[in-house]
Write a protein that holds these residues in place. Structure first.
Motif, PDB file in Angstrom:
ATOM      1  N   ALA A  22      -9.224   9.431  12.307  1.00  0.00           N
ATOM      2  CA  ALA A  22     -10.448   9.402  11.504  1.00  0.00           C
ATOM      3  C   ALA A  22     -11.081   8.035  11.632  1.00  0.00           C
ATOM      4  O   ALA A  22     -10.381   7.024  11.730  1.00  0.00           O
ATOM      5  N   GLU A  23     -12.409   8.006  11.652  1.00  0.00           N
ATOM      6  CA  GLU A  23     -13.116   6.734  11.693  1.00  0.00           C
ATOM      7  C   GLU A  23     -14.273   6.747  10.709  1.00  0.00           C
ATOM      8  O   GLU A  23     -14.839   7.796  10.418  1.00  0.00           O
ATOM      9  N   ILE A  24     -14.609   5.584  10.193  1.00  0.00           N
ATOM     10  CA  ILE A  24     -15.747   5.432   9.291  1.00  0.00           C
ATOM     11  C   ILE A  24     -16.979   5.230  10.162  1.00  0.00           C
ATOM     12  O   ILE A  24     -17.079   4.248  10.895  1.00  0.00           O
ATOM     13  N   ALA A  25     -17.913   6.171  10.105  1.00  0.00           N
ATOM     14  CA  ALA A  25     -19.140   6.080  10.903  1.00  0.00           C
ATOM     15  C   ALA A  25     -20.206   5.278  10.169  1.00  0.00           C
ATOM     16  O   ALA A  25     -20.993   4.569  10.797  1.00  0.00           O
ATOM     17  N   ALA A  26     -20.249   5.398   8.844  1.00  0.00           N
ATOM     18  CA  ALA A  26     -21.231   4.673   8.027  1.00  0.00           C
ATOM     19  C   ALA A  26     -20.675   4.541   6.620  1.00  0.00           C
ATOM     20  O   ALA A  26     -19.949   5.411   6.144  1.00  0.00           O
ATOM     21  N   CYS A  27     -21.023   3.433   5.975  1.00  0.00           N
ATOM     22  CA  CYS A  27     -20.563   3.208   4.611  1.00  0.00           C
ATOM     23  C   CYS A  27     -21.650   2.446   3.857  1.00  0.00           C
ATOM     24  O   CYS A  27     -22.233   1.506   4.382  1.00  0.00           O
ATOM     25  N   SER A  28     -21.925   2.891   2.632  1.00  0.00           N
ATOM     26  CA  SER A  28     -22.900   2.213   1.780  1.00  0.00           C
ATOM     27  C   SER A  28     -22.375   2.227   0.355  1.00  0.00           C
ATOM     28  O   SER A  28     -21.318   2.788   0.083  1.00  0.00           O
ATOM     29  N   ALA A  29     -23.128   1.669  -0.558  1.00  0.00           N
ATOM     30  CA  ALA A  29     -22.730   1.648  -1.966  1.00  0.00           C
ATOM     31  C   ALA A  29     -22.691   3.047  -2.565  1.00  0.00           C
ATOM     32  O   ALA A  29     -22.032   3.276  -3.573  1.00  0.00           O
ATOM     33  N   THR A  30     -23.362   3.997  -1.928  1.00  0.00           N
ATOM     34  CA  THR A  30     -23.458   5.351  -2.491  1.00  0.00           C
ATOM     35  C   THR A  30     -22.660   6.409  -1.744  1.00  0.00           C
ATOM     36  O   THR A  30     -22.362   7.456  -2.303  1.00  0.00           O
ATOM     37  N   SER A  31     -22.305   6.164  -0.474  1.00  0.00           N
ATOM     38  CA  SER A  31     -21.622   7.208   0.299  1.00  0.00           C
ATOM     39  C   SER A  31     -20.875   6.627   1.492  1.00  0.00           C
ATOM     40  O   SER A  31     -21.059   5.467   1.863  1.00  0.00           O
ATOM     41  N   VAL A  32     -20.048   7.477   2.097  1.00  0.00           N
ATOM     42  CA  VAL A  32     -19.330   7.123   3.312  1.00  0.00           C
ATOM     43  C   VAL A  32     -19.329   8.341   4.233  1.00  0.00           C
ATOM     44  O   VAL A  32     -19.198   9.471   3.773  1.00  0.00           O
ATOM     45  N   GLN A  33     -19.514   8.093   5.528  1.00  0.00           N
ATOM     46  CA  GLN A  33     -19.463   9.158   6.527  1.00  0.00           C
ATOM     47  C   GLN A  33     -18.192   8.972   7.340  1.00  0.00           C
ATOM     48  O   GLN A  33     -17.933   7.890   7.873  1.00  0.00           O
ATOM     49  N   VAL A  34     -17.390  10.049   7.419  1.00  0.00           N
ATOM     50  CA  VAL A  34     -16.124  10.026   8.140  1.00  0.00           C
ATOM     51  C   VAL A  34     -16.201  11.006   9.306  1.00  0.00           C
ATOM     52  O   VAL A  34     -16.642  12.143   9.132  1.00  0.00           O
ATOM     53  N   LEU A  35     -15.769  10.542  10.490  1.00  0.00           N
ATOM     54  CA  LEU A  35     -15.678  11.402  11.663  1.00  0.00           C
ATOM     55  C   LEU A  35     -14.208  11.593  11.995  1.00  0.00           C
ATOM     56  O   LEU A  35     -13.438  10.627  11.974  1.00  0.00           O
ATOM     57  N   THR A  36     -13.802  12.821  12.285  1.00  0.00           N
ATOM     58  CA  THR A  36     -12.434  13.089  12.728  1.00  0.00           C
ATOM     59  C   THR A  36     -12.488  13.586  14.164  1.00  0.00           C
ATOM     60  O   THR A  36     -13.340  14.403  14.517  1.00  0.00           O
ATOM     61  N   LYS A  37     -11.566  13.047  14.985  1.00  0.00           N
ATOM     62  CA  LYS A  37     -11.574  13.351  16.419  1.00  0.00           C
ATOM     63  C   LYS A  37     -10.154  13.535  16.931  1.00  0.00           C
ATOM     64  O   LYS A  37      -9.203  12.985  16.354  1.00  0.00           O
ATOM     65  N   THR A  38     -10.023  14.283  18.028  1.00  0.00           N
ATOM     66  CA  THR A  38      -8.726  14.398  18.687  1.00  0.00           C
ATOM     67  C   THR A  38      -8.430  13.075  19.375  1.00  0.00           C
ATOM     68  O   THR A  38      -9.317  12.240  19.544  1.00  0.00           O
TER      69      THR A  38
END
Length: 108
Positions: free
Chosen positions: A69-85
């Protein structure tokens, strides 16, 4: 006389979230801390119920050794997580997310 004054607004806040990204994506742990949007295969956005005062630190990890898993974007209101093989292809996966931040902008 001196006395100690404590305020929860000055303490760091930490969230622990577990997401089952396989099948119908859902938050299994931390349901009261965030809402989940499944953006597509291996792409998730978690919006914090109570935003932080500024961008927090976020760390994500997959439950399986065949994905990451990697953090694609992070802010004070949200976080975007990508999961990959491990071959770098998007995949739905179970992942854990730890987020730590502050409720006051002047904390370091």
């Amino acid at each position: 006389m001196l006395r100690s004054v404590k305020s929860t607004q000055r303490l760091p806040r930490q969230l622990a979230i577990k997401v089952t990204g396989t099948g119908t994506a859902a938050i299994n742990i931390g349901k009261s801390d965030a809402t989940l949007v499944d953006n597509g295969t291996g792409d998730y956005t978690l919006t914090f119920v109570q935003p932080f005062a500024r961008e927090p630190i976020a760390v994500a990890s997959c439950q399986t050794a065949t994905a990451y898993a990697e953090i694609a974007a992070c802010s004070a209101t949200s976080v975007q997580v990508l999961t990959k093989t491990n071959a770098n292809a998007a995949v739905d996966a179970v992942f854990f997310l730890i987020v730590q931040g502050y409720d006051s902008v002047d904390q370091t």
